[in-house]
Scaffold this active site. Structure first.
Site, PDB file in Angstrom:
ATOM      1  N   SER A 111       0.851  -1.183   0.000  1.00 42.95           N
ATOM      2  CA  SER A 111       0.000   0.000   0.000  1.00 42.95           C
ATOM      3  C   SER A 111       0.887   1.233   0.000  1.00 42.95           C
ATOM      4  O   SER A 111       2.113   1.127   0.032  1.00 42.95           O
ATOM      5  CB  SER A 111      -0.899   0.000   1.237  1.00 42.95           C
ATOM      6  OG  SER A 111      -0.120   0.331   2.366  1.00 42.95           O
ATOM      7  N   LYS A 112       0.227   2.373   0.014  1.00 40.02           N
ATOM      8  CA  LYS A 112       0.961   3.641  -0.032  1.00 40.02           C
ATOM      9  C   LYS A 112       2.018   3.755   1.063  1.00 40.02           C
ATOM     10  O   LYS A 112       3.022   4.430   0.883  1.00 40.02           O
ATOM     11  CB  LYS A 112      -0.031   4.792   0.127  1.00 40.02           C
ATOM     12  CG  LYS A 112      -0.532   5.331  -1.183  1.00 40.02           C
ATOM     13  CD  LYS A 112      -1.188   6.655  -0.943  1.00 40.02           C
ATOM     14  CE  LYS A 112      -1.920   7.123  -2.186  1.00 40.02           C
ATOM     15  NZ  LYS A 112      -2.971   8.064  -1.866  1.00 40.02           N
ATOM     16  N   ARG A 113       1.741   3.114   2.195  1.00 41.14           N
ATOM     17  CA  ARG A 113       2.705   3.153   3.300  1.00 41.14           C
ATOM     18  C   ARG A 113       4.097   2.713   2.859  1.00 41.14           C
ATOM     19  O   ARG A 113       5.095   3.102   3.428  1.00 41.14           O
ATOM     20  CB  ARG A 113       2.265   2.201   4.415  1.00 41.14           C
ATOM     21  CG  ARG A 113       1.256   2.731   5.355  1.00 41.14           C
ATOM     22  CD  ARG A 113       0.954   1.704   6.421  1.00 41.14           C
ATOM     23  NE  ARG A 113       0.503   0.422   5.864  1.00 41.14           N
ATOM     24  CZ  ARG A 113       1.152  -0.729   5.971  1.00 41.14           C
ATOM     25  NH1 ARG A 113       2.297  -0.779   6.607  1.00 41.14           N
ATOM     26  NH2 ARG A 113       0.663  -1.829   5.447  1.00 41.14           N
ATOM     27  N   GLY A 168       5.603   3.380   0.168  1.00 35.56           N
ATOM     28  CA  GLY A 168       6.244   4.267  -0.809  1.00 35.56           C
ATOM     29  C   GLY A 168       5.452   4.255  -2.095  1.00 35.56           C
ATOM     30  O   GLY A 168       4.231   4.208  -2.071  1.00 35.56           O
TER      31      GLY A 168
END
Ligand code: GLU
Length: 464
Positions: free
Chosen positions: A237-239, A241
């Site tokens: 996920s966006k976490r 990067g």
């Protein structure tokens, strides 16, 4: 039978790497079998779908070179067709109007939860006569007995008991069709033979198969691709990067590197790591997609990117580099042809963004001098070096790197200094810093006029 695959993203955000990998697998299989690859935009969720996301998906497909033979189809343009199929199902008694109120359904759910049962619709309206008034949804009449069985091309045989499945809503009270239903009608109408999609949809498949059967359609084959994990083993996920395809573009990755990376993330052919697209089209088999989820590895992607920067045709790199130069507002008309630049920079940049950033001085008359480099290299010796180099270079009749090399060599011999010691002040004078491709190639590419001008300016301004 002609193979037809489809990529069916919901336009609720950018195209992420997981979606791109699914699209790639669909594309490869269609190309391998000389079938059709269809792009379908599943935009029925009006609140979450945006035109910007549609554009972002189209742009990413374009950048990745995943061309489609049909589409993009938009589900929002097919409402009439869905409506028609819903009416047909109701008429054939394969679907029915459900008048249950929200209160009744809430109560039912609470009751089931309290009894530790799976919340599901109890079929209350299955045999209710049509009423003239009152709001209703339309539910698909799922078979009450028997099983749904399918051979997932990746997972193998999967069996679900119909008793586990309740009667799915196919039209909401405002008449709008629901997700599982639109997918079914589209896969049927578009004559999709192979549905390759993320395994987050695996629970939808038995329901979709039942609806397809009710419509008299032969269900396609299904292949559910496991998800991509981040380096910590959690769903990517966006976490973690970058997850958006276009963010990888911005960071300077080549489409062929990203595709090669993505194809291997969940599929393999022996130990081979590097694949051309042509090879993939020949070698790809759905059955070779791995069952287990794979973890994203940035280092490997970087390694592949560097490989492709070094080995791809400089013209194709130059094309992609053009975009980066524009992003950095570097005017490529104010310097050497990009192909020539790529030839001397390819060995020294891990990303195209880095290549663009490191090449600015070729395309501008204003050199930015780095204070450290000036302090370290612009010594009194250096002034002598630069003056001698100016003199010798201005007398050169031919401006190419061999002749330039001879000049620098002669100066180093005259001053009894090592070649590197002579090269460094020249480099600082013409590039502003201490790192560049070999000095002779750098000077050749910069051109005589720019070089002499910069060397003279350096002599005049960088010494006290
Ligand atoms: N629209 C769905 C999604 O974006 C895909 C549905 C499908 O492939 O069947 O997750």
């Amino acid at each position: 039978m002609t193979v037809a695959t489809r990529f069916a993203p919901s336009p609720t955000g950018y195209l992420h790497v997981g979606g791109a990998r699914t699209a790639l697998y669909c594309w490869l299989y269609a190309r391998k079998t000389q079938g059709k690859f269809i792009l379908r935009i599943e935009d029925t969720d009006l609140e979450r779908s945006t035109q910007a996301s549609v554009q972002a998906i189209l742009d990413a497909m374009d950048w990745l070179n995943l061309d489609y033979d049909e589409g993009p189809y938009y589900q929002t343009k097919r409402f009439e067709r869905y409506h028609q199929v819903i009416l047909q199902l109701v008429k054939e008694n394969k679907a029915y109007r459900c008048y249950c109120s929200k209160e009744r359904l809430d109560q039912l759910r609470e009751h089931q939860m309290a009894n530790k049962e799976k919340p599901r619709y109890d079929g209350h309206c299955r045999h209710v006569q049509h009423k003239e008034t009152g709001s209703f949804v339309v539910r698909f009449r799922n078979p009450e007995t028997g099983i749904v069985e399918f051979d997932d091309l990746i997972r193998g045989k999967l069996i679900v008991d119909n008793a586990e499945l309740d009667d799915l809503i196919i039209a909401r009270s405002d008449g709008s069709p629901t997700y599982n239903f639109t997918v079914v009608v589209d896969d049927w109408d578009m004559q999709i033979t192979h549905v390759i999609r993320g395994d987050d949809h695996i629970n939808n498949t038995p329901r979709q198969i039942n609806i397809l059967r009710a419509l008299g359609a032969t269900p396609p084959l299904y292949a559910h691709v496991p998800m991509i994990l981040g380096s910590d083993g959690k769903r990517l996920s966006k976490r973690h990067g970058a997850v958006s395809v276009m963010q990888y573009r911005e960071e300077g990755f080549l489409p062929q590197a990203l595709l090669n990376y993505l194809v291997r993330l969940g599929w393999s052919h022996g130990d081979q790591e590097i694949f051309s697209i042509k090879e993939l089209v020949t070698l790809f088999e759905i059955q070779d997609i791995h069952k287990a989820p794979a973890a994203f590895n940035d280092e490997k992607l970087r390694w592949l990117n560097q490989h492709y920067i070094k080995t791809s045709n400089p013209h194709s790199i130059a094309k992609e580099l053009t975009w980066h130069m524009e992003q950095l507002e570097i005017n490529i008309n104010q310097g050497p042809p990009l192909v020539e630049l790529v030839k001397i920079q390819a060995e020294r940049a891990k990303t195209l963004r880095e290549m663009a950033e490191k090449s600015r001085y070729f395309y501008t008359d204003e050199v930015t001098y780095h204070a450290d480099a000036v302090a370290k290299h612009m010594t009194l010796d250096a002034k002598q070096i630069l003056q001698d180099v100016i003199l010798a270079l201005s007398q050169l009749t031919e401006w190419h790197k061999e002749a330039i090399h001879e000049v620098i060599l002669a100066v180093s011999e005259k001053l009894t200094m090592k070649l590197g010691k002579v090269a460094q002040p020249i480099r600082v004078a013409v590039t502003g810093d201490t790192i560049s491709p070999p000095i002779d190639a750098t000077l050749q590419l910069l051109g005589r006029e720019r070089v002499l001008k910069r060397l003279r300016t350096a002599v005049q301004t960088l010494f006290y």
